[in-house]
Design an enzyme around this catalytic site. Sequence first.
Site, PDB file in Angstrom:
ATOM      1  N   ASP A 161       1.475 -11.926   0.844  1.00 58.00           N
ATOM      2  CA  ASP A 161       1.392 -11.199   2.104  1.00 58.00           C
ATOM      3  C   ASP A 161       0.670  -9.874   1.822  1.00 58.00           C
ATOM      4  O   ASP A 161       1.276  -8.916   1.352  1.00 58.00           O
ATOM      5  CB  ASP A 161       2.796 -10.949   2.675  1.00 58.00           C
ATOM      6  N   LYS A 198      -3.965  -5.339   9.665  1.00 59.21           N
ATOM      7  CA  LYS A 198      -4.191  -3.895   9.539  1.00 59.21           C
ATOM      8  C   LYS A 198      -5.662  -3.529   9.309  1.00 59.21           C
ATOM      9  O   LYS A 198      -6.460  -3.566  10.239  1.00 59.21           O
ATOM     10  CB  LYS A 198      -3.258  -3.333   8.461  1.00 59.21           C
ATOM     11  N   TYR A 201       9.083  -7.245   3.899  1.00 58.59           N
ATOM     12  CA  TYR A 201       8.999  -7.478   5.338  1.00 58.59           C
ATOM     13  C   TYR A 201       7.695  -8.203   5.642  1.00 58.59           C
ATOM     14  O   TYR A 201       6.630  -7.785   5.178  1.00 58.59           O
ATOM     15  CB  TYR A 201       9.038  -6.147   6.093  1.00 58.59           C
TER      16      TYR A 201
HETATM   17  P1  KE4 Z   1       2.687  -6.826  12.397  1.00 58.78           P
HETATM   18  O1  KE4 Z   1       3.291  -8.037  13.069  1.00 58.78           O
HETATM   19  O2  KE4 Z   1       3.503  -5.576  12.612  1.00 58.78           O
HETATM   20  O3  KE4 Z   1       1.201  -6.634  12.717  1.00 58.78           O
HETATM   21  O4  KE4 Z   1       2.694  -7.116  10.793  1.00 58.78           O
HETATM   22  C1  KE4 Z   1       3.905  -7.460  10.187  1.00 58.78           C
HETATM   23  C2  KE4 Z   1       3.808  -7.182   8.701  1.00 58.78           C
HETATM   24  C3  KE4 Z   1       3.619  -8.248   7.837  1.00 58.78           C
HETATM   25  N1  KE4 Z   1       3.527  -8.056   6.504  1.00 58.78           N
HETATM   26  C4  KE4 Z   1       3.590  -6.806   5.974  1.00 58.78           C
HETATM   27  C5  KE4 Z   1       3.481  -6.637   4.491  1.00 58.78           C
HETATM   28  C6  KE4 Z   1       3.768  -5.676   6.821  1.00 58.78           C
HETATM   29  O5  KE4 Z   1       3.836  -4.440   6.268  1.00 58.78           O
HETATM   30  C7  KE4 Z   1       3.869  -5.861   8.211  1.00 58.78           C
HETATM   31  C8  KE4 Z   1       4.086  -4.708   9.165  1.00 58.78           C
HETATM   32  N2  KE4 Z   1       4.219  -3.432   8.564  1.00 58.78           N
HETATM   33  C9  KE4 Z   1       5.007  -2.462   9.327  1.00 58.78           C
HETATM   34  C10 KE4 Z   1       5.084  -1.179   8.494  1.00 58.78           C
HETATM   35  N3  KE4 Z   1       6.004  -1.281   7.443  1.00 58.78           N
HETATM   36  C11 KE4 Z   1       4.411  -2.216  10.670  1.00 58.78           C
HETATM   37  C12 KE4 Z   1       4.985  -1.011  11.376  1.00 58.78           C
HETATM   38  C13 KE4 Z   1       5.874  -1.433  12.518  1.00 58.78           C
HETATM   39  O6  KE4 Z   1       6.683  -2.369  12.362  1.00 58.78           O
HETATM   40  O7  KE4 Z   1       5.751  -0.778  13.567  1.00 58.78           O
END
Ligand code: KE4
Length: 428
Positions: free
Chosen positions: A237, A265, A142
């Site tokens: 990523d 993060k 993701y």
């Molecule tokens: P954000 O757009 O949520 O800040 O980041 C997206 C993203 C991109 N790449 C990786 C490897 C990620 O894990 C994420 C977002 N992680 C999720 C948890 N699996 C965020 C939690 C959520 O979607 O509320």
Amino acid sequence: MTQSEQLYQRAQHVLPGGVNSPVRAFRSVGGTPRFIDHGKGAYLYDVDGQRYIDYVLSWGPLILGHADPEVTAALHRAIDRGTSYGAPTALETELAELVIATIPSIEMIRFVNSGTEATMSALRLARAYTGREKIIKFAGCYHGHADMLLVQAGSGVATFGLPDSPGVPAGAAANTLVVEYNDLPAVEALFQAHRDTIAAVIIEPIGSNMGFVRPQDGYLQGLQALCRQYGALFILDEVMTGFRVAPGGAQAHFGLDPDLTCLGKVIGGGLPVGAYAGKRAIMSQVAPAGAMYQAGTLSGNPLAMTAGISTLRKLLSADIFDQTVAQTTYLINGLQAIASDLAIPMQIDRAGTMFGFYFLKSPEAVITDYRSAKHFADTERYGRFFHAMLAAGVYLAPSQFEAGFMSYAHSTDDLDDTLTAIRAALSG
Ligand code: KE4
């Protein structure tokens, strides 16, 4: 009715699903999401006064724990100077220099406001830099919710992406090729079939959005070599793994030299920050230095930069990172001991300050990619375990297909209490 139940009912009238991000709604484990009143150190406190030892930590950012005193003090000082200027500040350069000094593959960086923006922009940059359009991603990885990444593996050998959400137009998915994680020959076949039309390969160095899938030995290095051979950019990523697997990211742990890295993060210390970064020749294509356009009203704002700087400064000082790794090791060794004591089929793993585990449908199952994760993970058992742990005051990810996170604020007593709760939950 509990306060959380009341607030959840009320929230659902004005927020889709009552939340601002789907995974928070507990849909895959059932039950009522806990509405949080505040966090402190290793703990979350919900609106009904329940305390939880927190291993979600806002999905990774809070590696120092909630409301870390130094981060909070820095934010208090910053907020009296205003929240955003829409103009450059020295803070952005300071955080950039901190990241660059820690991750050798990074020579330049652009801050944005989320991981989604980071990966979306990195892929636009890859297309601009190479003049190519196709990208390769991996099932179960993701990278945020940009159209071209909400794509599932297509049927048949073409593996052309199919939209994985209503609203994603076929055209947006058409240039996204999807293959299973840990299958290097499948990627080689794609390069042989599509040769110089592939702009980039983007991958999570540990598959921590499908639980916790470790790359097999040589896999990531093989991907990097294929990218070099065919002139595509190798994009890691590290939004989740950055400053979690190792101070220099998973790339330091695996000895990689990606063309671009996406971060988020931890570098925001709990405030909205993402970033895409990498080699100077590539990053110089980004406006206004170059022609590739990307912009953001609140990108690099002083509060987020302050939280990021104070978090990284503390994390990278003394032995704070190593202590947090030691706490992770202690917890995971304890979990492994309990699972073998009780003969419970589980797949358990950790890397640096993050970890993951699956309950398995059969003892001989091995999860190496998204297909096997979906096939062998016992999500029903995970749901029962999740609720038993929640009742015991331990807050885990409300989904089997997420990773867990440690903070510097977790004490050994917290870990022992967690292990006691695990043993009780698994003995029942
Ligand atoms: P954000 O757009 O949520 O800040 O980041 C997206 C993203 C991109 N790449 C990786 C490897 C990620 O894990 C994420 C977002 N992680 C999720 C948890 N699996 C965020 C939690 C959520 O979607 O509320």
